[in-house]
Design a protein around this motif. Structure first.
Motif, PDB file in Angstrom:
ATOM      1  N   ALA A  54      -4.932  -8.080 -12.102  1.00  0.00           N
ATOM      2  CA  ALA A  54      -5.221  -6.659 -11.882  1.00  0.00           C
ATOM      3  C   ALA A  54      -6.453  -6.499 -11.005  1.00  0.00           C
ATOM      4  O   ALA A  54      -6.491  -5.637 -10.111  1.00  0.00           O
ATOM      5  CB  ALA A  54      -5.421  -5.950 -13.214  1.00  0.00           C
ATOM      6  N   SER A  67       4.610   4.949  -6.925  1.00  0.00           N
ATOM      7  CA  SER A  67       3.368   5.441  -7.477  1.00  0.00           C
ATOM      8  C   SER A  67       3.693   6.234  -8.735  1.00  0.00           C
ATOM      9  O   SER A  67       4.561   7.130  -8.700  1.00  0.00           O
ATOM     10  CB  SER A  67       2.645   6.314  -6.466  1.00  0.00           C
ATOM     11  OG  SER A  67       1.438   6.822  -7.003  1.00  0.00           O
ATOM     12  N   ASP A 108      -7.550  -2.060  -1.045  1.00  0.00           N
ATOM     13  CA  ASP A 108      -7.661  -0.604  -0.989  1.00  0.00           C
ATOM     14  C   ASP A 108      -6.287   0.049  -1.101  1.00  0.00           C
ATOM     15  O   ASP A 108      -5.347  -0.320  -0.380  1.00  0.00           O
ATOM     16  CB  ASP A 108      -8.315  -0.167   0.322  1.00  0.00           C
ATOM     17  CG  ASP A 108      -9.793  -0.510   0.386  1.00  0.00           C
ATOM     18  OD1 ASP A 108     -10.334  -0.999  -0.624  1.00  0.00           O
ATOM     19  OD2 ASP A 108     -10.397  -0.286   1.458  1.00  0.00           O
ATOM     20  N   ALA A 117      -5.643  -7.403  -7.406  1.00  0.00           N
ATOM     21  CA  ALA A 117      -4.741  -6.391  -6.855  1.00  0.00           C
ATOM     22  C   ALA A 117      -5.530  -5.153  -6.448  1.00  0.00           C
ATOM     23  O   ALA A 117      -5.374  -4.624  -5.340  1.00  0.00           O
ATOM     24  CB  ALA A 117      -3.665  -6.022  -7.864  1.00  0.00           C
ATOM     25  N   GLU A 118      -6.408  -4.704  -7.328  1.00  0.00           N
ATOM     26  CA  GLU A 118      -7.141  -3.471  -7.048  1.00  0.00           C
ATOM     27  C   GLU A 118      -8.304  -3.681  -6.088  1.00  0.00           C
ATOM     28  O   GLU A 118      -8.897  -2.704  -5.620  1.00  0.00           O
ATOM     29  CB  GLU A 118      -7.593  -2.837  -8.359  1.00  0.00           C
ATOM     30  CG  GLU A 118      -6.399  -2.390  -9.198  1.00  0.00           C
ATOM     31  CD  GLU A 118      -6.765  -1.460 -10.325  1.00  0.00           C
ATOM     32  OE1 GLU A 118      -7.947  -1.424 -10.729  1.00  0.00           O
ATOM     33  OE2 GLU A 118      -5.850  -0.756 -10.819  1.00  0.00           O
ATOM     34  N   ASP A 119      -8.606  -4.928  -5.753  1.00  0.00           N
ATOM     35  CA  ASP A 119      -9.547  -5.187  -4.658  1.00  0.00           C
ATOM     36  C   ASP A 119      -8.948  -4.791  -3.314  1.00  0.00           C
ATOM     37  O   ASP A 119      -9.676  -4.620  -2.330  1.00  0.00           O
ATOM     38  CB  ASP A 119      -9.928  -6.670  -4.626  1.00  0.00           C
ATOM     39  CG  ASP A 119     -10.888  -7.052  -5.737  1.00  0.00           C
ATOM     40  OD1 ASP A 119     -11.567  -6.157  -6.280  1.00  0.00           O
ATOM     41  OD2 ASP A 119     -10.955  -8.251  -6.075  1.00  0.00           O
ATOM     42  N   LEU A 172      -4.218   0.067  -3.684  1.00  0.00           N
ATOM     43  CA  LEU A 172      -3.255  -0.566  -4.586  1.00  0.00           C
ATOM     44  C   LEU A 172      -3.800  -0.471  -6.004  1.00  0.00           C
ATOM     45  O   LEU A 172      -4.931  -0.880  -6.280  1.00  0.00           O
ATOM     46  CB  LEU A 172      -3.037  -2.029  -4.199  1.00  0.00           C
ATOM     47  CG  LEU A 172      -1.952  -2.790  -4.979  1.00  0.00           C
ATOM     48  CD1 LEU A 172      -0.590  -2.132  -4.813  1.00  0.00           C
ATOM     49  CD2 LEU A 172      -1.894  -4.248  -4.516  1.00  0.00           C
ATOM     50  N   ARG A 173      -2.983   0.070  -6.911  1.00  0.00           N
ATOM     51  CA  ARG A 173      -3.364   0.191  -8.319  1.00  0.00           C
ATOM     52  C   ARG A 173      -2.475  -0.704  -9.164  1.00  0.00           C
ATOM     53  O   ARG A 173      -1.259  -0.758  -8.967  1.00  0.00           O
ATOM     54  CB  ARG A 173      -3.231   1.641  -8.790  1.00  0.00           C
ATOM     55  CG  ARG A 173      -3.654   1.853 -10.246  1.00  0.00           C
ATOM     56  CD  ARG A 173      -3.581   3.315 -10.650  1.00  0.00           C
ATOM     57  NE  ARG A 173      -2.220   3.820 -10.639  1.00  0.00           N
ATOM     58  CZ  ARG A 173      -1.824   4.934 -11.276  1.00  0.00           C
ATOM     59  NH1 ARG A 173      -2.718   5.649 -11.959  1.00  0.00           N
ATOM     60  NH2 ARG A 173      -0.573   5.338 -11.206  1.00  0.00           N
ATOM     61  N   ALA A 174      -3.077  -1.420 -10.115  1.00  0.00           N
ATOM     62  CA  ALA A 174      -2.330  -2.296 -11.014  1.00  0.00           C
ATOM     63  C   ALA A 174      -2.144  -1.612 -12.358  1.00  0.00           C
ATOM     64  O   ALA A 174      -3.098  -1.077 -12.928  1.00  0.00           O
ATOM     65  CB  ALA A 174      -3.082  -3.608 -11.193  1.00  0.00           C
ATOM     66  N   ASP A 204       1.428   1.575  -6.444  1.00  0.00           N
ATOM     67  CA  ASP A 204       1.136   0.829  -7.662  1.00  0.00           C
ATOM     68  C   ASP A 204       1.895  -0.489  -7.688  1.00  0.00           C
ATOM     69  O   ASP A 204       2.948  -0.628  -7.055  1.00  0.00           O
ATOM     70  CB  ASP A 204       1.549   1.637  -8.899  1.00  0.00           C
ATOM     71  CG  ASP A 204       0.791   2.947  -9.024  1.00  0.00           C
ATOM     72  OD1 ASP A 204      -0.383   2.989  -8.594  1.00  0.00           O
ATOM     73  OD2 ASP A 204       1.364   3.918  -9.551  1.00  0.00           O
ATOM     74  N   THR A 261     -11.152  -7.782   1.098  1.00  0.00           N
ATOM     75  CA  THR A 261     -11.930  -8.445   0.054  1.00  0.00           C
ATOM     76  C   THR A 261     -12.724  -9.622   0.622  1.00  0.00           C
ATOM     77  O   THR A 261     -12.565 -10.000   1.784  1.00  0.00           O
ATOM     78  CB  THR A 261     -11.007  -8.968  -1.067  1.00  0.00           C
ATOM     79  OG1 THR A 261     -10.425 -10.230  -0.693  1.00  0.00           O
ATOM     80  CG2 THR A 261      -9.893  -7.977  -1.392  1.00  0.00           C
TER      81      THR A 261
END
Length: 222
Positions: free
Chosen positions: A174, A220, A181, A177-179, A183-185, A159, A24
């Protein structure tokens, strides 16, 4: 956005700092009770990111000074230090900040790791009780393997579950976090649900220890 990782010289702080610095454009600040330790860690993380082909600047300060410079403050300290750390930096926080806690209370015996929540019911609730009234608290990043985070060559594909009472604050967390690569919030509701999330951490450690090839286990949801 500027992200401060208090206790950022530890394993979780290192992993998150490296990922945010590598993936990021957020400003990453390392906090520690010892400013020299913060400076040294920041320099080491900056070098690691540079070795992976990205030039960035990571700075290090004493915890309160790091918090004062941040929009998001991550308490990457052991659970038994979270309340004291919040108290130490409270004057550096305001209503525009978001306070994030990834800590989970655990005990270990000969059988393995076991969830051990504080009297507040969860570490996230403990932080919420300790934080200034106008500062929103979000629980996040509880179940991430520090070694996997810190290995910039490793794909994540996992996740993180978020809990909090302030929807805008959860949206901020969120987003950062999702910035990262891979990783999903996912929103898991309010702070009353934090204990269920925190209790996954000792479970994952136990599974990782008893199964070959799963030492950097993550979650996940499908």
């Amino acid at each position: 956005m500027r992200i401060a990782l208090l206790g950022g010289t530890g394993d979780v702080g290192e992993g998150l700092a490296l990922r945010w610095a590598y993936h990021t454009n957020h400003d990453v600040v390392i906090g520690s009770r010892d400013p020299d330790a913060a400076h040294d860690a920041a320099a080491a993380y900056q070098e690691t990111v540079a070795e992976h082909g990205r030039e960035t600047k990571i700075t290090g300060f004493e915890n309160a000074m790091a918090a004062d410079r941040a929009d998001v403050v991550v308490l990457s300290v052991p659970p038994y230090h979270v309340a004291d750390t919040v108290d130490a930096v409270a004057d550096s926080l305001d209503a525009d900040d978001v306070l994030v806690t990834p800590a989970a209370g655990m005990q270990r015996d000969e059988d393995g790791f076991h969830y051990h929540p504080p009297g507040a019911g969860s570490v996230t609730a403990l932080v919420a009780d300790a934080a200034p009234e106008d500062v929103p608290v979000v629980g996040a990043f509880h179940n991430l393997a520090a070694g996997r985070l810190a290995n910039l060559d490793a794909d994540l594909g996992i996740d993180t579950l978020l809990v909090g009472e302030d929807e805008s604050a959860k949206d901020v967390v969120a987003g950062i976090a999702e910035d990262i690569d891979g990783l999903r919030a996912l929103d898991a509701g309010g702070i009353a649900n934090a204990a269920e999330i925190e209790s996954l951490t000792p479970l994952l450690i136990n599974v990782a220890q008893h199964n070959d090839g799963l030492h950097d286990l993550g979650v996940s949801f499908r």
